[in-house]
Design a protein around this motif. Structure first.
Motif, short mmCIF file in Angstrom:
data_model
loop_
_atom_site.label_atom_id
_atom_site.label_comp_id
_atom_site.label_asym_id
_atom_site.label_seq_id
_atom_site.Cartn_x
_atom_site.Cartn_y
_atom_site.Cartn_z
N ARG A 91 0.83 -1.21 0.00
CA ARG A 91 0.00 0.00 0.00
C ARG A 91 0.86 1.25 0.00
NH1 ARG A 91 -4.33 -1.80 4.46
NH2 ARG A 91 -5.62 -3.08 3.12
N SER A 92 1.89 1.27 0.83
CA SER A 92 2.70 2.48 0.99
C SER A 92 3.49 2.84 -0.26
CB SER A 92 3.64 2.36 2.19
OG SER A 92 4.65 1.42 1.93
N THR A 93 3.79 1.85 -1.11
CA THR A 93 4.54 2.15 -2.33
C THR A 93 3.68 2.94 -3.33
OG1 THR A 93 3.91 0.12 -3.52
CG2 THR A 93 5.92 0.04 -2.15
N GLN A 94 2.37 2.76 -3.24
CA GLN A 94 1.41 3.39 -4.16
C GLN A 94 1.73 3.05 -5.63
OE1 GLN A 94 1.14 7.57 -3.20
NE2 GLN A 94 0.19 7.14 -1.23
N SER A 97 -2.33 -1.27 -8.03
CA SER A 97 -3.76 -1.06 -7.89
C SER A 97 -4.28 -1.95 -6.76
CB SER A 97 -4.49 -1.40 -9.20
OG SER A 97 -4.45 -2.80 -9.42
N ASP A 98 -5.50 -1.68 -6.30
CA ASP A 98 -6.11 -2.52 -5.27
C ASP A 98 -6.22 -3.96 -5.74
OD1 ASP A 98 -6.34 -0.33 -3.61
OD2 ASP A 98 -8.48 -0.02 -3.98
#
Length: 155
Positions: A91-94, A97-98
């Protein structure tokens, strides 16, 4: 632009793995761990290509499949614990996608369920782990289920 994003994603995960390797035991253990993780990643990418799936996503799941164990030394519930440990990092890397995060985390979570057939990426990771173990430690299989699964991978 798309190619640059993929290179950044792979390099980001490799950097994470390299950082983890720097923080674990002796050099021999670090080397063995690196060989295992990168081997699973390579086999996962190869199997994904062969099975019509995304080799990058499979390779990333392969790199991260043992994250919890190699960070903590705790082997219990390896799949669920590794998926849980990797979730905030992805998540933190962005960079994912979900849906991609979901695919990677599921593949890691179900890696030990070799007696069950699941979605393509879960099967890819299970098979990649078996292939890496087979080529790294030939002849160490006693379970009929493992031998049968390995035979199916070779077919």
């Amino acid at each position: 632009m798309i190619g640059e994003k993929k290179v950044k994603r792979i390099e980001s995960v490799r950097g994470l793995v390299q950082e983890m390797l720097l923080n674990i035991g002796e050099t021999g253990y670090k080397n063995k761990t690196g060989v295992h993780l990168y081997g699973v990643s390579n086999f996962a990418s190869m199997l994904a290509m062969r099975r019509g799936q995304d080799p990058e996503i499979a390779g990333i799941a392969g790199l991260l499949h043992g994250y919890y164990f190699y960070r903590t030394g705790i082997k219990n519930f390896l799949g669920p614990n590794s998926a849980d440990a990797v979730r905030p990092i992805l998540r933190s890397t962005q960079l994912f996608s979900d849906e991609e995060q979901h695919v990677i985390l599921r593949a890691i979570f179900y890696q030990e369920a070799i007696h069950r057939t699941q979605d393509p990426y879960e099967e890819i990771i299970k098979d990649a782990i078996l292939l890496q173990m087979y080529f790294q430690h030939t002849g160490n299989y006693s379970s009929k289920a493992v031998i049968h699964r390995l035979q199916n991978v070779f077919i």
